[in-house]
Design a protein around this motif. Structure first.
Motif, short mmCIF file in Angstrom:
data_model
loop_
_atom_site.label_atom_id
_atom_site.label_comp_id
_atom_site.label_asym_id
_atom_site.label_seq_id
_atom_site.Cartn_x
_atom_site.Cartn_y
_atom_site.Cartn_z
N THR A 3 0.82 -1.20 0.00
CA THR A 3 0.00 0.00 0.00
C THR A 3 0.86 1.25 0.00
O THR A 3 0.54 2.24 -0.65
CB THR A 3 -0.93 0.00 1.23
N SER A 4 1.97 1.22 0.74
CA SER A 4 2.84 2.40 0.85
C SER A 4 3.44 2.80 -0.48
O SER A 4 3.87 3.94 -0.65
CB SER A 4 3.95 2.14 1.87
N SER A 7 0.30 5.71 -4.71
CA SER A 7 -0.11 7.10 -4.52
C SER A 7 -0.79 7.54 -5.81
O SER A 7 -0.58 6.93 -6.87
CB SER A 7 1.08 8.00 -4.18
N ARG A 38 -11.99 10.00 0.52
CA ARG A 38 -11.28 9.91 1.79
C ARG A 38 -10.06 8.98 1.68
O ARG A 38 -9.90 8.03 2.43
CB ARG A 38 -12.21 9.44 2.90
N SER A 40 -6.60 7.27 1.92
CA SER A 40 -5.64 7.13 3.02
C SER A 40 -4.20 7.12 2.54
O SER A 40 -3.28 6.93 3.33
CB SER A 40 -5.94 5.84 3.79
N ILE A 41 -3.99 7.30 1.24
CA ILE A 41 -2.65 7.37 0.68
C ILE A 41 -2.40 8.77 0.15
O ILE A 41 -3.32 9.59 0.05
CB ILE A 41 -2.47 6.34 -0.46
N ASP A 42 -1.15 9.07 -0.20
CA ASP A 42 -0.82 10.38 -0.76
C ASP A 42 -1.53 10.56 -2.10
O ASP A 42 -1.56 9.64 -2.93
CB ASP A 42 0.68 10.51 -0.97
N ASP A 112 -11.08 3.08 -3.30
CA ASP A 112 -10.72 2.00 -2.38
C ASP A 112 -10.78 0.64 -3.06
O ASP A 112 -9.89 -0.21 -2.89
CB ASP A 112 -11.65 1.99 -1.16
#
Length: 339
Positions: A3-4, A7, A38, A40-42, A112
């Motif tokens: 996930t990280s 973006s 909404r 949650s990532i950049d 999402d």
């Protein structure tokens, strides 16, 4: 994919020939639908003003909170949608490109659900969703849900037409840039997305979320309304070129076979195939790679030539270390050329 590592750059091209309360309200609605994800990532929102007579940024205060954190890119003279899209892609800082028009809307959970697909499949390069056709007041007209698997998407492309509702697309920036972005050719005016997908789907894995998560606004000023016949003619050209191979259903397995015999990822197999198709270099590769490549590159022929200093390893072409190569029993040096 972690996930990280994900973006998003949202590319939102806008051209308001005349400013109106309705245009601004529709743009606010589009921007709000991005914020409603909404994420949650950049992410960033790149609003590309394609030479509107009155700069869109003049209306920041009217747009209010919806315009917060928007990056404004102003093209001084209107140069058309393709240039605006490619300008946004070049300016994008993030790994995925999301696409939205200034009068369309994403429904909650759209991003999402697409991110979940990317997180679970490192070889996925593009995802889209179903769409609902709506009027400018938001009232529903009808839904369109397309097949979700790679083979189903290819069949839809050949038998029906454009498989991806454009404003629903989330795709890897590196593939956009590898393919040169949206095509500028006048032969494919108002059909830039379908033309690009004709190349993309041949070499890279797609997916669909089989839900209507995107609202496409039907109006008298939409491209399909103004340039419908030109759009249909261009689409037929793209469709016939792709169908000539008569091998669409075999492409996914051929790419998997190529990836297996070279010991690389499916996405790298697609990159290699695309580079061979586009640039036709002299290349050294395992002989067992020929059969899948003949399926993928159905409009190229391959001839064996004498090995020489001008040829290069397939790994060098991809910029990969040579240690990544498997140990084939035979290697050949050859050249791909147009039929």
């Amino acid at each position: 994919m972690e996930t990280s590592a994900l973006s998003i750059s949202v590319v939102l091209p806008v051209f308001h020939r005349q400013q109106s309360v309705e245009n601004i309200n529709l743009l606010r609605r589009s921007l709000e639908s991005i914020k409603d994800q909404r994420m949650s990532i950049d992410y960033e929102i790149l609003l590309v003003d394609d030479g509107s007579p009155v700069p869109i940024s003049n209306f920041k205060d009217v747009l209010g909170e919806a315009a917060h954190d928007v990056t404004w890119i102003r093209i001084p003279i209107n140069r058309g949608l393709v240039n605006a899209l490619n300008t946004g892609i070049l300016a994008a800082r993030h790994t995925l490109i999301a696409r939205l028009d200034a009068d369309d809307v994403w429904l909650p959970s759209k991003i999402d659900k697409q991110l979940s697909q990317f997180e679970s499949d490192a070889d996925l390069t593009i995802s889209a969703t179903g769409m609902s056709l709506v009027k400018t007041d938001g009232s529903h007209i009808e839904d369109h849900i397309r097949p979700g698997d790679w083979n189903g998407i290819l069949r839809f492309f050949v038998d029906v037409g454009c498989p991806f509702p454009h404003g629903s697309v989330l795709a890897k920036k590196e593939i956009y840039r590898l393919l040169g972005g949206y095509p500028h050719s006048g032969n494919f005016s108002h059909c830039e997305d379908y033309t690009l997908w004709g190349t993309w789907l041949r070499f890279f894995k797609p997916a669909m979320v089989e839900e209507s998560l995107y609202n496409y606004t039907v109006s008298d000023s939409s491209v399909s309304a103004i340039h419908g016949e030109q759009q249909r003619n261009a689409s037929r050209i793209v469709q016939s070129r792709f169908a000539k191979g008569r091998l669409a259903s075999k492409l996914p397995d051929a790419l998997r076979s190529l990836a297996g015999c070279l010991g690389i990822s499916l996405m790298n197999a697609g990159k290699l195939s695309y580079l061979l198709w586009q640039f036709k270099p002299d290349i050294t590769l395992p002989s067992e790679a020929l059969d899948p490549l003949r399926v993928i590159l159905f409009d190229r022929e391959f001839s064996t030539i004498s090995s020489g200093s001008s040829s290069q390893s397939w790994a060098d072409l991809l910029g990969l270390p040579r240690t990544i190569q498997s140990q084939p029993s035979d290697e050949i040096t050859g050249r791909f050329y147009c039929l």
